[in-house]
Scaffold this active site. Structure first.
Site, short mmCIF file in Angstrom:
data_model
loop_
_atom_site.label_atom_id
_atom_site.label_comp_id
_atom_site.label_asym_id
_atom_site.label_seq_id
_atom_site.Cartn_x
_atom_site.Cartn_y
_atom_site.Cartn_z
N CYS A 1 60.00 0.75 8.70
CA CYS A 1 60.83 1.90 8.35
C CYS A 1 62.25 1.75 8.88
O CYS A 1 63.22 1.88 8.15
CB CYS A 1 60.20 3.19 8.88
SG CYS A 1 61.27 4.62 8.69
N CYS B 1 62.80 2.05 5.00
CA CYS B 1 63.39 3.34 4.67
C CYS B 1 64.84 3.51 5.12
O CYS B 1 65.69 3.93 4.34
CB CYS B 1 62.59 4.47 5.32
SG CYS B 1 60.82 4.22 5.29
N LYS C 1 67.40 0.89 3.67
CA LYS C 1 67.39 1.15 2.22
C LYS C 1 68.21 2.40 1.90
O LYS C 1 69.06 2.39 1.03
CB LYS C 1 65.93 1.28 1.76
CG LYS C 1 65.68 1.55 0.30
CD LYS C 1 65.67 3.00 -0.12
CE LYS C 1 64.77 3.93 0.62
NZ LYS C 1 63.37 3.84 0.32
N TYR D 1 58.04 1.45 -6.33
CA TYR D 1 59.08 2.11 -5.54
C TYR D 1 60.23 1.14 -5.22
O TYR D 1 61.39 1.42 -5.49
CB TYR D 1 58.53 2.49 -4.16
CG TYR D 1 57.74 3.74 -3.99
CD1 TYR D 1 58.32 4.88 -3.44
CD2 TYR D 1 56.38 3.77 -4.28
CE1 TYR D 1 57.57 6.02 -3.19
CE2 TYR D 1 55.62 4.91 -4.04
CZ TYR D 1 56.22 6.04 -3.49
OH TYR D 1 55.49 7.15 -3.24
N GLU E 1 64.07 1.12 -6.67
CA GLU E 1 65.13 1.49 -5.72
C GLU E 1 66.16 0.37 -5.59
O GLU E 1 67.37 0.61 -5.65
CB GLU E 1 64.51 1.79 -4.35
CG GLU E 1 63.70 3.09 -4.36
CD GLU E 1 63.01 3.39 -3.04
OE1 GLU E 1 62.94 2.49 -2.17
OE2 GLU E 1 62.55 4.53 -2.86
N HIS F 1 72.04 30.77 -7.97
CA HIS F 1 72.88 30.40 -9.10
C HIS F 1 74.30 30.10 -8.67
O HIS F 1 74.81 30.79 -7.78
CB HIS F 1 72.87 31.56 -10.11
CG HIS F 1 73.57 31.24 -11.38
ND1 HIS F 1 73.05 30.35 -12.31
CD2 HIS F 1 74.76 31.68 -11.88
CE1 HIS F 1 73.89 30.27 -13.32
NE2 HIS F 1 74.92 31.06 -13.08
N GLU G 1 67.50 25.96 -9.60
CA GLU G 1 67.05 27.28 -10.04
C GLU G 1 66.08 27.16 -11.22
O GLU G 1 65.25 28.03 -11.46
CB GLU G 1 68.23 28.18 -10.40
CG GLU G 1 69.05 27.74 -11.59
CD GLU G 1 70.27 28.65 -11.81
OE1 GLU G 1 70.09 29.86 -11.98
OE2 GLU G 1 71.41 28.14 -11.82
#
Ligand code: NDP
Length: 451
Positions: A42, A47, A50, A177, A181, A434, A439
């Site tokens: 990681c 992670c 990356k 993944y 990526e 908003h 939303e």
């Protein structure tokens, strides 16, 4: 004879460090061995670097957009060596924090490889042996590189973080993944990027509608995506790495990156010899409490190949300590774990895909794909996707899929509601914020289909 340690951890990644630190904080005598760098996949080659590269690569599009919004901007080229120096400085800093926290908790760190000798003994590379009441295997995974003629010319994702210069032309192999990526990252940094994937559509296992949407985005961003295509062979030639594909296509690249999955890191650890049962892919078989077939040996994280994500490994490490050192048997709940694929824009999801859910029960699908205000203003064609899969009987939200800038941040919030068992009506009763993209998640009134 008393043991040297209450706990000996093999592997200093997310799961191992969390378990080692929390166990030491209970007063347990903890030793931890790591053969490479503290922090594991990681922090050192996954992670974290990356995500920093995702940030770096996003600025090219951001600058184009800024121009459309009226800014006079000339972005120029990406200076990889300058970024790389800073990236590695940051990784050093994070590694230091991991090390300090572990040591501060009272754990002893050994910067070398350790292997199992028996149910209670580990041996370090320098020959020292230690006994421990419990041993935790947290050695993670490593890239799987299929055998192809010329395959030694290819990089894994690990190598991308270390490259000396940015390639001009790159090929990414795979459709998971990491492949999606890295294709987006390199493309964003200005590399001519192609992606070959052997199957019919990228991101197998994810929601089909979302997969199609991601593939469209990838292509619109300028990545040459070829599905149903694999590498047949590669050769080093004067002008780069020549690649012959299974569909007959020939092309030359400066770098070929294999992102074809990861395998549990269990080879040569003495596991089988100690009686630890391994699965077909070399993963350690564990029960709900992360206990292996040898009662004194536990395993957490990618090496067990359950859900291969950092936060899951951390939970498993913490649950192990709770079970073994706090006398409170704790299972890790592996249900409804959200995750994000950091493509650009991101694809974040939690729960079931439409395909999984419709095989089990009657469902309603709410889905909206549209150009959000920020990009429609400058006539950017990219659409975002918001999708909810709802159980027609209980009304519970079974799955949520979002593709948009910031989708990973959004899904973290949605995940709380879904984990609590929110229904479609709970979403409907929530007043929109908003103007936002998000939303839409509370505004989809009519199912686009039922199944
Ligand atoms: P994945 O399992 O997601 O994808 C592997 C890809 O490689 C698939 O497209 C697969 O094809 C293909 N492949 C496998 N074997 C071969 C082969 N022999 N020849 C050609 N293609 C092949 O693995 P990743 O490496 O992308 O990621 C590993 C794990 O790490 C992920 O599952 C995830 O758990 C974790 N991860 C999470 C991230 C995040 O949370 N953002 C980021 C990166 C990794 P096919 O579909 O046909 O099998």
């Amino acid at each position: 004879m008393p043991f040297d340690y209450d706990l000996f951890v093999i592997g200093g990644g997310s799961g191992g460090v969390r378990a080692g630190r929390v166990a030491a904080e209970t007063g347990a005598r903890v030793g931890l061995a790591e053969e490479y760098r503290m922090g594991g996949t990681c922090v050192i080659r996954g992670c974290v670097p990356k995500k920093l590269m995702v940030f770096a690569s996003g600025y090219s599009t951001a600058a184009e957009d800024a121009r459309e919004y009226g800014w006079n901007i000339d972005l120029g080229d990406f200076d990889w060596p300058r970024f790389r120096a800073r990236l590695h400085g940051e990784l050093d800093r994070l590694e230091g924090i991991y090390r300090t926290n572990l040591a501060r908790a009272g754990a002893e760190i050994f910067d070398q490889r350790a292997v199992l000798k028996d149910a209670h003994t580990v041996e370090l590379a320098d020959g020292r042996r230690f006994t421990a009441s419990h041993i935790l295997i947290a050695t993670g995974g490593q890239p799987y590189m299929p055998e192809v003629p010329g395959g030694e010319l290819a990089w894994s994702s690990n190598d991308v973080f270390l490259m000396d210069e940015l390639p001009r032309r790159a090929l990414i192999v795979g459709g998971g993944y990491i492949a999606c990526e890295f294709a987006c990252i390199l493309n964003g940094l200005g590399v001519e990027t192609s992606q070959y994937y052997r199957g019919a559509q990228v991101l197998r296992g994810f929601d089909d509608e979302a997969r199609g949407h991601v593939a469209e985005l990838i292509q619109n961003r300028g990545i040459e995506l070829h599905v149903g295509t694999d590498v047949e062979r590669m050769e080093r030639r004067e002008d780069g790495i020549w690649v012959k594909a299974t569909d007959g296509r020939e092309a030359t690249f400066d770098a070929v990156v294999y992102a074809t999955g990861r395998k549990p890191n269990t080879a040569g650890l003495g596991l089988r010899e100690a009686g630890v049962k391994l699965g077909r892919w070399g993963q350690i078989i564990v029960d709900d409490y992360s206990q292996t077939s040898v009662p004194s040996i536990y395993a957490v994280g990618d090496v067990t190949d359950r859900i291969n994500l950092t936060p899951v490994a951390i939970r498993e490490g913490a649950a192990f300590v709770e079970t073994v050192f706090n006398g409170n048997p704790t299972k890790v709940d592996h249900s409804l774990v959200a995750s994000a694929v950091f493509t650009q824009p991101e694809y974040a999801s939690i729960g079931m895909t439409e395909e999984q859910a419709r095989d089990e029960r009657p469902i309603e699908i709410y889905s909206a794909a549209f150009r959000p205000m920020q990009s429609s203003f400058i006539d950017r064609k990219e659409r975002v996707l918001f999708k909810l899969i709802v159980c027609a009987e209980s009304r519970k939200i079974l799955g949520c899929h979002i593709i948009s800038p910031g989708a990973a941040e959004m899904i973290q919030m949605v995940a709380v509601a879904i984990k609590m068992g929110a229904t479609k009506e709970d979403f409907d009763q929530t007043v929109a914020v908003h103007p936002t993209m998000a939303e839409e998640i509370v505004l989809m009134k009519t199912p686009v289909r039922t199944a």
